[in-house]
Design a protein around this motif. Structure first.
Motif, PDB file in Angstrom:
ATOM      1  N   UNK A  35     -22.148  17.948  -8.516  1.00  0.00           N
ATOM      2  CA  UNK A  35     -22.772  19.140  -7.941  1.00  0.00           C
ATOM      3  C   UNK A  35     -22.107  19.511  -6.637  1.00  0.00           C
ATOM      4  N   UNK A  36     -22.298  20.776  -6.263  1.00  0.00           N
ATOM      5  CA  UNK A  36     -21.828  21.305  -4.984  1.00  0.00           C
ATOM      6  C   UNK A  36     -22.886  22.225  -4.404  1.00  0.00           C
ATOM      7  N   UNK A  37     -22.919  22.263  -3.085  1.00  0.00           N
ATOM      8  CA  UNK A  37     -23.697  23.254  -2.331  1.00  0.00           C
ATOM      9  C   UNK A  37     -25.206  23.184  -2.519  1.00  0.00           C
ATOM     10  N   UNK A  38     -25.744  22.053  -2.917  1.00  0.00           N
ATOM     11  CA  UNK A  38     -27.192  21.944  -3.092  1.00  0.00           C
ATOM     12  C   UNK A  38     -27.862  21.661  -1.752  1.00  0.00           C
ATOM     13  N   UNK A  39     -29.066  22.141  -1.596  1.00  0.00           N
ATOM     14  CA  UNK A  39     -29.895  21.804  -0.444  1.00  0.00           C
ATOM     15  C   UNK A  39     -30.890  20.749  -0.905  1.00  0.00           C
ATOM     16  N   UNK A  40     -30.736  19.536  -0.383  1.00  0.00           N
ATOM     17  CA  UNK A  40     -31.616  18.435  -0.767  1.00  0.00           C
ATOM     18  C   UNK A  40     -32.261  17.878   0.495  1.00  0.00           C
ATOM     19  N   UNK A  41     -33.586  17.969   0.534  1.00  0.00           N
ATOM     20  CA  UNK A  41     -34.353  17.457   1.661  1.00  0.00           C
ATOM     21  C   UNK A  41     -35.005  16.146   1.255  1.00  0.00           C
ATOM     22  N   UNK A  42     -34.932  15.165   2.133  1.00  0.00           N
ATOM     23  CA  UNK A  42     -35.594  13.887   1.920  1.00  0.00           C
ATOM     24  C   UNK A  42     -36.644  13.761   3.014  1.00  0.00           C
ATOM     25  N   UNK A  43     -37.908  13.750   2.599  1.00  0.00           N
ATOM     26  CA  UNK A  43     -39.030  13.735   3.539  1.00  0.00           C
ATOM     27  C   UNK A  43     -38.924  14.879   4.545  1.00  0.00           C
ATOM     28  N   UNK A  44     -38.478  16.036   4.060  1.00  0.00           N
ATOM     29  CA  UNK A  44     -38.383  17.235   4.884  1.00  0.00           C
ATOM     30  C   UNK A  44     -37.117  17.346   5.714  1.00  0.00           C
ATOM     31  N   UNK A  45     -36.276  16.320   5.683  1.00  0.00           N
ATOM     32  CA  UNK A  45     -35.044  16.324   6.477  1.00  0.00           C
ATOM     33  C   UNK A  45     -33.841  16.670   5.600  1.00  0.00           C
ATOM     34  N   UNK A  46     -32.966  17.588   6.074  1.00  0.00           N
ATOM     35  CA  UNK A  46     -31.783  17.946   5.287  1.00  0.00           C
ATOM     36  C   UNK A  46     -30.810  16.773   5.166  1.00  0.00           C
ATOM     37  N   UNK A  53     -21.957  15.228   1.377  1.00  0.00           N
ATOM     38  CA  UNK A  53     -20.701  14.484   1.468  1.00  0.00           C
ATOM     39  C   UNK A  53     -20.852  13.175   2.240  1.00  0.00           C
ATOM     40  N   UNK A  54     -21.943  13.022   2.990  1.00  0.00           N
ATOM     41  CA  UNK A  54     -22.130  11.813   3.789  1.00  0.00           C
ATOM     42  C   UNK A  54     -23.346  10.985   3.377  1.00  0.00           C
ATOM     43  N   UNK A  55     -24.310  11.611   2.748  1.00  0.00           N
ATOM     44  CA  UNK A  55     -25.548  10.928   2.366  1.00  0.00           C
ATOM     45  C   UNK A  55     -25.339  10.217   1.034  1.00  0.00           C
ATOM     46  N   UNK A  56     -25.748   8.963   0.936  1.00  0.00           N
ATOM     47  CA  UNK A  56     -25.633   8.198  -0.311  1.00  0.00           C
ATOM     48  C   UNK A  56     -26.968   8.280  -1.043  1.00  0.00           C
ATOM     49  N   UNK A  57     -27.081   9.224  -1.965  1.00  0.00           N
ATOM     50  CA  UNK A  57     -28.353   9.469  -2.645  1.00  0.00           C
ATOM     51  C   UNK A  57     -28.828   8.258  -3.429  1.00  0.00           C
ATOM     52  N   UNK A  58     -27.925   7.516  -4.025  1.00  0.00           N
ATOM     53  CA  UNK A  58     -28.296   6.342  -4.802  1.00  0.00           C
ATOM     54  C   UNK A  58     -28.773   5.178  -3.954  1.00  0.00           C
ATOM     55  N   UNK A  59     -28.345   5.118  -2.710  1.00  0.00           N
ATOM     56  CA  UNK A  59     -28.699   4.002  -1.842  1.00  0.00           C
ATOM     57  C   UNK A  59     -29.777   4.362  -0.809  1.00  0.00           C
ATOM     58  N   UNK A  60     -29.727   5.585  -0.287  1.00  0.00           N
ATOM     59  CA  UNK A  60     -30.569   5.944   0.856  1.00  0.00           C
ATOM     60  C   UNK A  60     -31.930   6.523   0.496  1.00  0.00           C
ATOM     61  N   UNK A  61     -32.157   6.864  -0.765  1.00  0.00           N
ATOM     62  CA  UNK A  61     -33.460   7.402  -1.176  1.00  0.00           C
ATOM     63  C   UNK A  61     -34.342   6.258  -1.643  1.00  0.00           C
ATOM     64  N   UNK A  62     -35.573   6.254  -1.162  1.00  0.00           N
ATOM     65  CA  UNK A  62     -36.572   5.261  -1.566  1.00  0.00           C
ATOM     66  C   UNK A  62     -37.477   5.891  -2.627  1.00  0.00           C
ATOM     67  N   UNK A  63     -38.012   5.091  -3.558  1.00  0.00           N
ATOM     68  CA  UNK A  63     -38.882   5.641  -4.601  1.00  0.00           C
ATOM     69  C   UNK A  63     -40.074   6.432  -4.062  1.00  0.00           C
ATOM     70  N   UNK A  64     -40.559   6.082  -2.889  1.00  0.00           N
ATOM     71  CA  UNK A  64     -41.733   6.764  -2.334  1.00  0.00           C
ATOM     72  C   UNK A  64     -41.381   7.995  -1.499  1.00  0.00           C
ATOM     73  N   UNK A  65     -40.097   8.310  -1.351  1.00  0.00           N
ATOM     74  CA  UNK A  65     -39.697   9.492  -0.588  1.00  0.00           C
ATOM     75  C   UNK A  65     -40.127  10.769  -1.302  1.00  0.00           C
TER      76      UNK A  65
END
Length: 125
Positions: A36-47, A51-63
């Motif tokens: 994917x490209x250019x998606x807006x993904x917020x985790x607990x309301x934070x952008x 290119x720098x966020x590791x979605x597989x590692x940094x997201x918790x099941x309860x987020x």
């Protein structure tokens, strides 16, 4: 915008039947991996920075996850070129289960867990 739990997003993100790659061996010669490209993904309301966020590692099941826009490229399930938001919605609709986060009084924990397991649900910790 579509919202989901971290557990649902991780299921989507790691689903090899929806995200095709050469290392998983689920591509035919000439097919392009899914990304994917250019998606807006917020985790607990934070952008997040895709290119720098590791979605597989940094997201918790309860987020709490919110997804909007973007585009999914390469080999996809269904119509080509969906937004990331639409692709997540398509994936959630195709699933036969759902996930949600529950908050309750500690005194009711055992009772609530018993009800969930009796109904055939699973509790992630």
């Amino acid at each position: 915008m579509i919202k989901c739990t971290g557990a649902e997003f991780l299921g989507f993100y790691n689903d090899k039947e929806w995200w095709f790659s050469e290392q998983d061996g689920n591509l035919k010669p000439g097919e392009e991996h899914t990304y994917w490209e250019e998606a807006s993904i917020l985790v607990n309301g934070e952008p997040t920075d895709e290119y720098e966020f590791d979605y597989g590692r940094d997201i918790k099941p309860t987020d709490s996850i919110s997804v909007s826009g973007g585009v999914v490229l390469g080999k996809v399930v269904g119509t080509a070129g969906p937004t990331v938001e639409a692709y997540l919605r398509r994936w959630l609709k195709a699933k036969s289960t759902t996930s949600f986060v529950v908050e309750c009084d500690k005194a009711l924990t055992d009772q609530l867990q018993e009800l969930i397991t009796k109904a055939g649900g699973k509790i992630a910790r």
